[in-house]
Design a protein around this motif. Sequence first.
Motif, PDB file in Angstrom:
ATOM      1  N   GLY A 109      21.816  80.295  70.302  1.00  0.00           N
ATOM      2  CA  GLY A 109      22.547  80.686  69.096  1.00  0.00           C
ATOM      3  C   GLY A 109      24.047  80.661  69.244  1.00  0.00           C
ATOM      4  O   GLY A 109      24.591  80.395  70.328  1.00  0.00           O
ATOM      5  N   ASN A 110      24.722  80.953  68.138  1.00  0.00           N
ATOM      6  CA  ASN A 110      26.184  80.853  68.076  1.00  0.00           C
ATOM      7  C   ASN A 110      26.909  81.882  68.937  1.00  0.00           C
ATOM      8  O   ASN A 110      27.922  81.568  69.547  1.00  0.00           O
ATOM      9  CB  ASN A 110      26.648  81.033  66.624  1.00  0.00           C
ATOM     10  CG  ASN A 110      26.803  79.695  65.921  1.00  0.00           C
ATOM     11  OD1 ASN A 110      27.244  78.719  66.524  1.00  0.00           O
ATOM     12  ND2 ASN A 110      26.414  79.644  64.650  1.00  0.00           N
ATOM     13  N   PHE A 145      23.636  74.010  78.157  1.00  0.00           N
ATOM     14  CA  PHE A 145      22.800  73.379  77.136  1.00  0.00           C
ATOM     15  C   PHE A 145      22.640  74.377  75.997  1.00  0.00           C
ATOM     16  O   PHE A 145      22.221  75.517  76.207  1.00  0.00           O
ATOM     17  CB  PHE A 145      21.430  73.030  77.729  1.00  0.00           C
ATOM     18  CG  PHE A 145      20.606  72.126  76.859  1.00  0.00           C
ATOM     19  CD1 PHE A 145      20.718  70.744  76.939  1.00  0.00           C
ATOM     20  CD2 PHE A 145      19.694  72.649  75.950  1.00  0.00           C
ATOM     21  CE1 PHE A 145      19.957  69.901  76.142  1.00  0.00           C
ATOM     22  CE2 PHE A 145      18.926  71.819  75.147  1.00  0.00           C
ATOM     23  CZ  PHE A 145      19.055  70.438  75.246  1.00  0.00           C
ATOM     24  N   ALA A 146      23.004  73.945  74.788  1.00  0.00           N
ATOM     25  CA  ALA A 146      22.978  74.873  73.645  1.00  0.00           C
ATOM     26  C   ALA A 146      21.701  74.687  72.826  1.00  0.00           C
ATOM     27  O   ALA A 146      21.333  73.566  72.480  1.00  0.00           O
ATOM     28  CB  ALA A 146      24.200  74.608  72.765  1.00  0.00           C
ATOM     29  N   LEU A 147      21.054  75.810  72.535  1.00  0.00           N
ATOM     30  CA  LEU A 147      19.870  75.817  71.657  1.00  0.00           C
ATOM     31  C   LEU A 147      20.133  76.752  70.485  1.00  0.00           C
ATOM     32  O   LEU A 147      20.894  77.726  70.627  1.00  0.00           O
ATOM     33  CB  LEU A 147      18.657  76.362  72.409  1.00  0.00           C
ATOM     34  CG  LEU A 147      17.960  75.474  73.436  1.00  0.00           C
ATOM     35  CD1 LEU A 147      16.894  76.292  74.168  1.00  0.00           C
ATOM     36  CD2 LEU A 147      17.325  74.255  72.777  1.00  0.00           C
ATOM     37  N   TYR A 148      19.468  76.490  69.363  1.00  0.00           N
ATOM     38  CA  TYR A 148      19.464  77.485  68.282  1.00  0.00           C
ATOM     39  C   TYR A 148      18.799  78.749  68.800  1.00  0.00           C
ATOM     40  O   TYR A 148      17.963  78.713  69.711  1.00  0.00           O
ATOM     41  CB  TYR A 148      18.661  76.960  67.087  1.00  0.00           C
ATOM     42  CG  TYR A 148      19.438  75.992  66.235  1.00  0.00           C
ATOM     43  CD1 TYR A 148      20.358  76.460  65.308  1.00  0.00           C
ATOM     44  CD2 TYR A 148      19.264  74.620  66.359  1.00  0.00           C
ATOM     45  CE1 TYR A 148      21.090  75.575  64.520  1.00  0.00           C
ATOM     46  CE2 TYR A 148      19.989  73.724  65.580  1.00  0.00           C
ATOM     47  CZ  TYR A 148      20.900  74.216  64.664  1.00  0.00           C
ATOM     48  OH  TYR A 148      21.630  73.354  63.906  1.00  0.00           O
ATOM     49  N   VAL A 208      30.390  75.309  66.898  1.00  0.00           N
ATOM     50  CA  VAL A 208      29.231  75.940  66.270  1.00  0.00           C
ATOM     51  C   VAL A 208      27.964  75.226  66.746  1.00  0.00           C
ATOM     52  O   VAL A 208      27.997  74.049  67.122  1.00  0.00           O
ATOM     53  CB  VAL A 208      29.312  75.907  64.718  1.00  0.00           C
ATOM     54  CG1 VAL A 208      30.387  76.853  64.233  1.00  0.00           C
ATOM     55  CG2 VAL A 208      29.535  74.494  64.206  1.00  0.00           C
ATOM     56  N   ILE A 209      26.879  75.957  66.689  1.00  0.00           N
ATOM     57  CA  ILE A 209      25.620  75.459  67.235  1.00  0.00           C
ATOM     58  C   ILE A 209      25.170  74.160  66.545  1.00  0.00           C
ATOM     59  O   ILE A 209      24.605  73.276  67.185  1.00  0.00           O
ATOM     60  CB  ILE A 209      24.547  76.585  67.160  1.00  0.00           C
ATOM     61  CG1 ILE A 209      23.288  76.189  67.918  1.00  0.00           C
ATOM     62  CG2 ILE A 209      24.219  77.019  65.760  1.00  0.00           C
ATOM     63  CD1 ILE A 209      23.469  76.154  69.390  1.00  0.00           C
ATOM     64  N   GLY A 210      25.485  74.043  65.257  1.00  0.00           N
ATOM     65  CA  GLY A 210      25.106  72.823  64.530  1.00  0.00           C
ATOM     66  C   GLY A 210      25.679  71.564  65.177  1.00  0.00           C
ATOM     67  O   GLY A 210      25.086  70.493  65.099  1.00  0.00           O
ATOM     68  N   ASN A 211      26.836  71.675  65.832  1.00  0.00           N
ATOM     69  CA  ASN A 211      27.453  70.515  66.496  1.00  0.00           C
ATOM     70  C   ASN A 211      26.972  70.328  67.929  1.00  0.00           C
ATOM     71  O   ASN A 211      27.081  69.235  68.468  1.00  0.00           O
ATOM     72  CB  ASN A 211      28.978  70.692  66.597  1.00  0.00           C
ATOM     73  CG  ASN A 211      29.647  70.606  65.253  1.00  0.00           C
ATOM     74  OD1 ASN A 211      29.104  69.999  64.338  1.00  0.00           O
ATOM     75  ND2 ASN A 211      30.807  71.226  65.127  1.00  0.00           N
ATOM     76  N   ARG A 212      26.542  71.385  68.569  1.00  0.00           N
ATOM     77  CA  ARG A 212      26.364  71.338  70.020  1.00  0.00           C
ATOM     78  C   ARG A 212      24.921  71.366  70.496  1.00  0.00           C
ATOM     79  O   ARG A 212      24.644  71.131  71.667  1.00  0.00           O
ATOM     80  CB  ARG A 212      27.044  72.560  70.658  1.00  0.00           C
ATOM     81  CG  ARG A 212      28.515  72.517  70.641  1.00  0.00           C
ATOM     82  CD  ARG A 212      29.051  71.666  71.781  1.00  0.00           C
ATOM     83  NE  ARG A 212      30.487  71.533  71.621  1.00  0.00           N
ATOM     84  CZ  ARG A 212      31.289  71.049  72.551  1.00  0.00           C
ATOM     85  NH1 ARG A 212      30.821  70.644  73.709  1.00  0.00           N
ATOM     86  NH2 ARG A 212      32.575  70.949  72.326  1.00  0.00           N
ATOM     87  N   HIS A 213      24.002  71.739  69.587  1.00  0.00           N
ATOM     88  CA  HIS A 213      22.627  71.957  70.047  1.00  0.00           C
ATOM     89  C   HIS A 213      22.027  70.674  70.612  1.00  0.00           C
ATOM     90  O   HIS A 213      22.370  69.557  70.196  1.00  0.00           O
ATOM     91  CB  HIS A 213      21.766  72.479  68.882  1.00  0.00           C
ATOM     92  CG  HIS A 213      21.467  71.431  67.864  1.00  0.00           C
ATOM     93  ND1 HIS A 213      20.355  70.645  67.936  1.00  0.00           N
ATOM     94  CD2 HIS A 213      22.167  70.998  66.786  1.00  0.00           C
ATOM     95  CE1 HIS A 213      20.372  69.779  66.935  1.00  0.00           C
ATOM     96  NE2 HIS A 213      21.470  69.978  66.215  1.00  0.00           N
ATOM     97  N   GLY A 214      21.142  70.863  71.582  1.00  0.00           N
ATOM     98  CA  GLY A 214      20.353  69.729  72.078  1.00  0.00           C
ATOM     99  C   GLY A 214      21.078  68.798  73.021  1.00  0.00           C
ATOM    100  O   GLY A 214      20.591  67.715  73.314  1.00  0.00           O
ATOM    101  N   ARG A 215      22.244  69.204  73.499  1.00  0.00           N
ATOM    102  CA  ARG A 215      22.919  68.336  74.483  1.00  0.00           C
ATOM    103  C   ARG A 215      23.698  69.180  75.489  1.00  0.00           C
ATOM    104  O   ARG A 215      23.948  70.369  75.250  1.00  0.00           O
ATOM    105  CB  ARG A 215      23.827  67.329  73.799  1.00  0.00           C
ATOM    106  CG  ARG A 215      24.942  67.921  73.005  1.00  0.00           C
ATOM    107  CD  ARG A 215      25.642  66.814  72.216  1.00  0.00           C
ATOM    108  NE  ARG A 215      26.620  67.343  71.290  1.00  0.00           N
ATOM    109  CZ  ARG A 215      27.908  67.494  71.557  1.00  0.00           C
ATOM    110  NH1 ARG A 215      28.382  67.192  72.747  1.00  0.00           N
ATOM    111  NH2 ARG A 215      28.734  67.949  70.634  1.00  0.00           N
ATOM    112  N   TRP A 216      24.057  68.528  76.576  1.00  0.00           N
ATOM    113  CA  TRP A 216      24.779  69.228  77.634  1.00  0.00           C
ATOM    114  C   TRP A 216      26.277  69.202  77.370  1.00  0.00           C
ATOM    115  O   TRP A 216      26.819  68.183  76.949  1.00  0.00           O
ATOM    116  CB  TRP A 216      24.483  68.576  78.993  1.00  0.00           C
ATOM    117  CG  TRP A 216      23.093  68.877  79.458  1.00  0.00           C
ATOM    118  CD1 TRP A 216      21.997  68.092  79.276  1.00  0.00           C
ATOM    119  CD2 TRP A 216      22.649  70.042  80.136  1.00  0.00           C
ATOM    120  NE1 TRP A 216      20.895  68.708  79.808  1.00  0.00           N
ATOM    121  CE2 TRP A 216      21.253  69.900  80.343  1.00  0.00           C
ATOM    122  CE3 TRP A 216      23.264  71.205  80.600  1.00  0.00           C
ATOM    123  CZ2 TRP A 216      20.489  70.870  80.987  1.00  0.00           C
ATOM    124  CZ3 TRP A 216      22.509  72.172  81.242  1.00  0.00           C
ATOM    125  CH2 TRP A 216      21.141  72.007  81.431  1.00  0.00           C
TER     126      TRP A 216
END
Length: 203
Positions: free
Chosen positions: A130-131, A167-170, A141-149
């Motif tokens: 999460g954020n 690594f960012a996850l929702y 923000v998580i919308g830009n960063r999720h799912g990648r290193w």
Amino acid sequence: MTPMESFRRECAAFFDHLFPDEPRRLVFGEGPEENPVLMLIGEAPGEQEALQGRPFVGKAGKNLDAFLEAVGLKRHDIYISNVVKVRPCKISPAGRVVNRPPTREEKALFTPWLMKEIALVRPRAIVTLGNVALQAFLTDVIGNRHGRWSRADIQPPEMESFALPLFALYHPASVIYNQSLKPVYAADLETLKMTFEHPDCML
Ligand code: URA
């Protein structure tokens, strides 16, 4: 006393001194304290976590189990913690004690302690949920960063800075509220699992 025990004692003393009239139980991280493969960082403890004094138990623990299964790890493989270590709560109009998002002040007070905790544990990588957790490290923000290193700068007060793969996850709770995130979250977990199978893909 181990370095982690003195960290916890120091952190508890700091908050007792700061809020002498509102003693609240701090929920510290748990798991292997020396170079675990992963440190998972959530937002803040909820009701069950505050009652039991452990992160990610109760409903959040079920989310965690699903996460662990998807990436092929066991709870005892990873160190689990939160940015804010007290339960942020308020009284609802119906007179019940309910969770609320952590305030800017709470995040600012706890972030240096999180950095110290990471410096002690020295995980190989960080996964943020999460954020709130993401923004302890990166201005995004998580919308830009999720799912990648990404690469996170860890800047513990009075200690040398260092960088770690992040690594960012929702946050799993947001996936429950917003079902359209479910396939996105599942795809992100698959990417994370693949990196564990091919660690050279980590930043
Ligand atoms: N949600 C979090 O982010 N952390 C917990 O410990 C529990 C729920």
